[in-house]
Design a protein around this motif. Sequence first.
Motif, mmCIF file in Angstrom:
data_model
loop_
_atom_site.group_PDB
_atom_site.id
_atom_site.type_symbol
_atom_site.label_atom_id
_atom_site.label_comp_id
_atom_site.label_asym_id
_atom_site.label_seq_id
_atom_site.Cartn_x
_atom_site.Cartn_y
_atom_site.Cartn_z
ATOM 1 N N GLY A 293 -50.134 -129.319 -24.697
ATOM 2 C CA GLY A 293 -51.052 -129.812 -25.717
ATOM 3 C C GLY A 293 -51.407 -131.250 -25.439
ATOM 4 N N GLU A 294 -52.555 -131.658 -25.945
ATOM 5 C CA GLU A 294 -53.021 -133.024 -25.726
ATOM 6 C C GLU A 294 -52.011 -134.038 -26.252
ATOM 7 O OE1 GLU A 294 -55.513 -133.998 -24.115
ATOM 8 O OE2 GLU A 294 -57.077 -132.488 -24.156
ATOM 9 N N VAL A 295 -52.102 -135.274 -25.743
ATOM 10 C CA VAL A 295 -51.313 -136.377 -26.270
ATOM 11 C C VAL A 295 -51.558 -136.455 -27.778
ATOM 12 C CG1 VAL A 295 -51.128 -138.891 -26.292
ATOM 13 C CG2 VAL A 295 -51.403 -137.696 -24.123
ATOM 14 N N GLY A 296 -50.464 -136.475 -28.557
ATOM 15 C CA GLY A 296 -50.607 -136.609 -30.009
ATOM 16 C C GLY A 296 -50.903 -135.326 -30.750
ATOM 17 N N SER A 297 -50.804 -134.177 -30.081
ATOM 18 C CA SER A 297 -51.146 -132.916 -30.755
ATOM 19 C C SER A 297 -49.990 -132.356 -31.579
ATOM 20 C CB SER A 297 -51.590 -131.872 -29.724
ATOM 21 O OG SER A 297 -50.533 -131.596 -28.813
ATOM 22 N N GLY A 298 -48.792 -132.930 -31.416
ATOM 23 C CA GLY A 298 -47.669 -132.486 -32.249
ATOM 24 C C GLY A 298 -46.618 -131.670 -31.513
ATOM 25 N N LYS A 299 -46.521 -131.842 -30.194
ATOM 26 C CA LYS A 299 -45.497 -131.093 -29.429
ATOM 27 C C LYS A 299 -44.091 -131.516 -29.851
ATOM 28 C CE LYS A 299 -47.037 -132.527 -25.512
ATOM 29 N NZ LYS A 299 -48.127 -133.351 -26.090
ATOM 30 N N THR A 300 -43.909 -132.828 -30.145
ATOM 31 C CA THR A 300 -42.576 -133.306 -30.545
ATOM 32 C C THR A 300 -42.145 -132.676 -31.858
ATOM 33 O OG1 THR A 300 -43.075 -135.396 -29.440
ATOM 34 C CG2 THR A 300 -41.164 -135.375 -30.886
ATOM 35 N N LEU A 301 -43.104 -132.483 -32.774
ATOM 36 C CA LEU A 301 -42.790 -131.827 -34.053
ATOM 37 C C LEU A 301 -42.316 -130.394 -33.811
ATOM 38 C CD1 LEU A 301 -42.860 -131.702 -37.171
ATOM 39 C CD2 LEU A 301 -45.261 -131.027 -36.998
ATOM 40 N N VAL A 302 -43.001 -129.685 -32.936
ATOM 41 C CA VAL A 302 -42.606 -128.306 -32.603
ATOM 42 C C VAL A 302 -41.185 -128.293 -32.036
ATOM 43 C CG1 VAL A 302 -43.057 -126.384 -31.022
ATOM 44 C CG2 VAL A 302 -44.952 -127.428 -32.281
ATOM 45 N N ALA A 303 -40.913 -129.243 -31.111
ATOM 46 C CA ALA A 303 -39.588 -129.304 -30.475
ATOM 47 C C ALA A 303 -38.503 -129.643 -31.500
ATOM 48 C CB ALA A 303 -39.600 -130.343 -29.354
ATOM 49 N N LEU A 304 -38.800 -130.572 -32.419
ATOM 50 C CA LEU A 304 -37.803 -130.987 -33.411
ATOM 51 C C LEU A 304 -37.468 -129.838 -34.363
ATOM 52 C CD1 LEU A 304 -35.985 -133.071 -34.677
ATOM 53 C CD2 LEU A 304 -37.965 -134.035 -35.880
ATOM 54 N N ARG A 305 -38.473 -129.061 -34.750
ATOM 55 C CA ARG A 305 -38.198 -127.910 -35.626
ATOM 56 C C ARG A 305 -37.312 -126.885 -34.905
ATOM 57 N NH1 ARG A 305 -41.441 -124.701 -37.283
ATOM 58 N NH2 ARG A 305 -40.922 -124.461 -39.486
ATOM 59 N N ALA A 306 -37.508 -126.741 -33.566
ATOM 60 C CA ALA A 306 -36.635 -125.850 -32.785
ATOM 61 C C ALA A 306 -35.206 -126.386 -32.770
ATOM 62 C CB ALA A 306 -37.172 -125.717 -31.362
ATOM 63 N N MET A 307 -35.064 -127.708 -32.659
ATOM 64 C CA MET A 307 -33.731 -128.331 -32.648
ATOM 65 C C MET A 307 -33.010 -128.091 -33.981
ATOM 66 S SD MET A 307 -34.575 -132.004 -30.882
ATOM 67 C CE MET A 307 -35.333 -132.155 -29.276
ATOM 68 N N LEU A 308 -33.765 -128.165 -35.074
ATOM 69 C CA LEU A 308 -33.165 -127.927 -36.396
ATOM 70 C C LEU A 308 -32.700 -126.475 -36.533
ATOM 71 C CD1 LEU A 308 -35.727 -130.012 -38.439
ATOM 72 C CD2 LEU A 308 -33.248 -130.352 -38.513
ATOM 73 N N GLN A 309 -33.458 -125.558 -35.958
ATOM 74 C CA GLN A 309 -33.077 -124.141 -36.006
ATOM 75 C C GLN A 309 -31.778 -123.922 -35.235
ATOM 76 O OE1 GLN A 309 -36.391 -121.504 -35.427
ATOM 77 N NE2 GLN A 309 -35.132 -119.780 -34.772
ATOM 78 N N VAL A 310 -31.648 -124.598 -34.089
ATOM 79 C CA VAL A 310 -30.426 -124.482 -33.270
ATOM 80 C C VAL A 310 -29.252 -125.168 -33.970
ATOM 81 C CG1 VAL A 310 -29.359 -125.247 -31.092
ATOM 82 C CG2 VAL A 310 -31.651 -124.231 -31.070
ATOM 83 N N ALA A 311 -29.545 -126.275 -34.663
ATOM 84 C CA ALA A 311 -28.473 -127.056 -35.309
ATOM 85 C C ALA A 311 -27.888 -126.353 -36.532
ATOM 86 C CB ALA A 311 -29.009 -128.426 -35.714
ATOM 87 N N GLU A 312 -28.600 -125.357 -37.035
ATOM 88 C CA GLU A 312 -28.178 -124.696 -38.280
ATOM 89 C C GLU A 312 -26.743 -124.172 -38.189
ATOM 90 O OE1 GLU A 312 -28.383 -123.822 -42.078
ATOM 91 O OE2 GLU A 312 -30.151 -124.630 -41.070
ATOM 92 N N ASP A 313 -26.378 -123.613 -37.014
ATOM 93 C CA ASP A 313 -25.002 -123.100 -36.879
ATOM 94 C C ASP A 313 -24.166 -124.002 -35.968
ATOM 95 O OD1 ASP A 313 -26.092 -122.561 -34.435
ATOM 96 O OD2 ASP A 313 -25.623 -120.414 -34.412
ATOM 97 N N GLY A 314 -24.524 -125.283 -35.913
ATOM 98 C CA GLY A 314 -23.718 -126.241 -35.147
ATOM 99 C C GLY A 314 -24.149 -126.410 -33.708
ATOM 100 N N GLY A 315 -25.185 -125.697 -33.284
ATOM 101 C CA GLY A 315 -25.638 -125.818 -31.900
ATOM 102 C C GLY A 315 -26.272 -127.174 -31.622
ATOM 103 N N GLN A 316 -26.244 -127.571 -30.337
ATOM 104 C CA GLN A 316 -26.795 -128.870 -29.936
ATOM 105 C C GLN A 316 -28.063 -128.685 -29.107
ATOM 106 O OE1 GLN A 316 -22.807 -129.776 -28.197
ATOM 107 N NE2 GLN A 316 -23.309 -131.865 -28.808
ATOM 108 N N SER A 317 -28.920 -129.697 -29.156
ATOM 109 C CA SER A 317 -30.119 -129.727 -28.320
ATOM 110 C C SER A 317 -30.091 -130.986 -27.465
ATOM 111 C CB SER A 317 -31.377 -129.732 -29.191
ATOM 112 O OG SER A 317 -31.447 -128.566 -29.973
ATOM 113 N N ALA A 318 -30.530 -130.852 -26.220
ATOM 114 C CA ALA A 318 -30.640 -132.008 -25.320
ATOM 115 C C ALA A 318 -32.098 -132.145 -24.923
ATOM 116 C CB ALA A 318 -29.776 -131.806 -24.085
ATOM 117 N N LEU A 319 -32.655 -133.337 -25.133
ATOM 118 C CA LEU A 319 -34.042 -133.612 -24.740
ATOM 119 C C LEU A 319 -34.010 -134.604 -23.586
ATOM 120 C CD1 LEU A 319 -37.014 -134.425 -27.131
ATOM 121 C CD2 LEU A 319 -36.746 -135.539 -24.935
ATOM 122 N N ILE A 320 -34.543 -134.208 -22.447
ATOM 123 C CA ILE A 320 -34.562 -135.109 -21.294
ATOM 124 C C ILE A 320 -35.973 -135.647 -21.113
ATOM 125 C CG2 ILE A 320 -34.861 -133.227 -19.605
ATOM 126 C CD1 ILE A 320 -33.120 -134.945 -17.668
#
Length: 720
Positions: A293-320
Amino acid sequence: MASFTLDSSLGGAVGGKTAAALERAFGMTTVGDLLVHYPRRYARRGELTQISSLPVGEPVTIVAEVRRVNERRMKNRSGSLLEVVISDGNGELSLTFFNQAWRVKDLRPGRRGIFAGKVGEYRGAKQLAHPDYELFDDEEQARLTAEANINLPIPIYPATSTVASWQLQKIVDLVLDGLGDVPEPLMDELRARHGLLDARTAIERIHRPKALEEIEPARETLRMQEAFVLQVALLQQRQFVRALSATRRVPGALLERFDAALPFPRTPDQVTVGDDVARDLQGDWPMNRLVQGEVGSGKTLVALRAMLQVAEDGGQSALIAPTEVLAAQHVRSIARMLGPQLAPELMPTLLTGQLPAAERRKAALRAASGQARIVVGTHALLSESTTFADLGLVVVDEQHRFGVEQRESLRAKGSSPHALVLTATPIPRTVAMTVFGDLDVSTIRTMPAGRAGIETFVAPLAERPGWFGRVWERIAEEVGQGRQAFVVCAAIDAEALTKDDTADEPPGDTEGETSRTRWGVVQVADLLSRHPSFADIRVERLHGKMPSDEKDAVMQAFARGDIDVLVATTVVEVGVDVPNASTMAILEADRFGVSQLHQLRGRVGRGGVPGLCLLVTEAAAATPARERVEAVASTLDGFALAEVDLELRGEGDVLGDAQSGARSSLRLLRVVKDADIISEARVAAEQVLADDPALQRHPGLAAALERNVGMAERAALAKN
């Protein structure tokens, strides 16, 4: 006659000495490697190359006739010089040989042949010193066969200074004479539908065509073979990933709380792509998704919502992330988006190599214990000392900056973790199919509301040198209205430019570019310090050689509004978010690629303030370099620019680690031109694998995969 297969070693087929020369020159080790070294063009015995257009300094192969031969003693040194003048009927070229008078016996006037060497110049005249050559048949034989052979194409191969084209032709001839059966990678039905040749005939005709008309059908067959084998390899890789079992991550209260607190509605594309990701995370196999997606289209928001879904049961996310500046910015923006309630629970943690030892140890402990459910970092995340309690999701930002090795070593720190790849460089459909064919691709096209947009203009100094001064006046006017500006340079210090100083400099060798960088960060900062309009303007520098804490301090000061004008290298290309920045001037814009200019431009116009981008160039009108700059000015559509960029740069090494540039693992296939072939091959590959996943009934295809998609490429694909 010995019979070789495509897997036979070259040493056994052509002898150890020749095989060693081919391995040194081209990396060939098998008969198959040699036979995919296709001719780049064909000459005819009756065709004479234009000597007048030969480029000085370039290796060339030409067909010409000997006109004059002269041997003389050299005046200032011992020995003799043999000068042979050859002609193509329009121009003449000298061949020079030192102390090789015996060549007079061969090189007689009237003899015609192939001559190969590097074009030099002596006293204004072009010449080849000690060229390789092969003369056509002896004169008696030539008279008998001239008529029969006049239209017989002569293959001209990509050659080196050690292995000439005509030598390659002889080696290929020898190997083809001894080549046995060639396995058939294409199904009979596919060949029949497209009127393609069998594999053995295609190889024979591309190397030894009896007429020019035989060449294109051979190329068409081999293009389809390349596309088909590649698509089967990518689809097999998708099957391998889907054979793994993943921990299901179900959305819950964390995501609900986050969505409820969002101060804006998500765009339709953010919702659609977010749903794709949420579904993947609950699947039986690991997610393997690319979000573009274009710069500023909201890819980070999509990624953060995925991280929250993983974190629900204690899982971790790594962003490089590719740079320390971007990693630090990600941590700050993630903490800001999570808010004061969620941030302490998820503890977003920065882990980079430049952190002080005590802070780094603390961050590593949070990751290892599972306390930090979101860890953001650079290459430091890949080190052996970095471990995770339950790594459930790997997010790779700006994936084109990372080799597959690095991506895979991060994935290996978890048990089949999900993978989400983000890119702001839009990818043409055919590239997505060929490079990322094993990933599911999602696209965010809609932009968030409230963006004021960007206007882009070219400042063509070749025609209008006075505009250079106007650029600085324009920036000063914007700052006078309370806004901020970037000035982007192609180097840190243009005066002291050495190989080491170009870490932030894009390669500049495209036709039409200025010959050397004139404006570095140092030179621009110096100019502005003396510019009367900038007397009260706060100017600061930023580049990749600065210590990490210093870079971060400058970026934070710019974000706070304590700096008016930031003079920087491309270190600001990704992730720098300053809504008050209205203007960007990119100096020597012709030294940057299309995608890079588009990415840089995306740093302005991010808030309610209209963006202005000035592309300053000295490239002359109608040169490729100038066209590249004008293409960026003509549209804000990154997807259209991605197609332009692909045409200009080439496909890159599709199967291997390198994913951009002119070097390509594709021999004949071109992803722009051959989009239809790739699509057709994709469909055919899906049908074959659905019917015969292990390829037990397609031994020729299995052999081609083994040969063309070896261990290194398999490993690279597995890591994509």
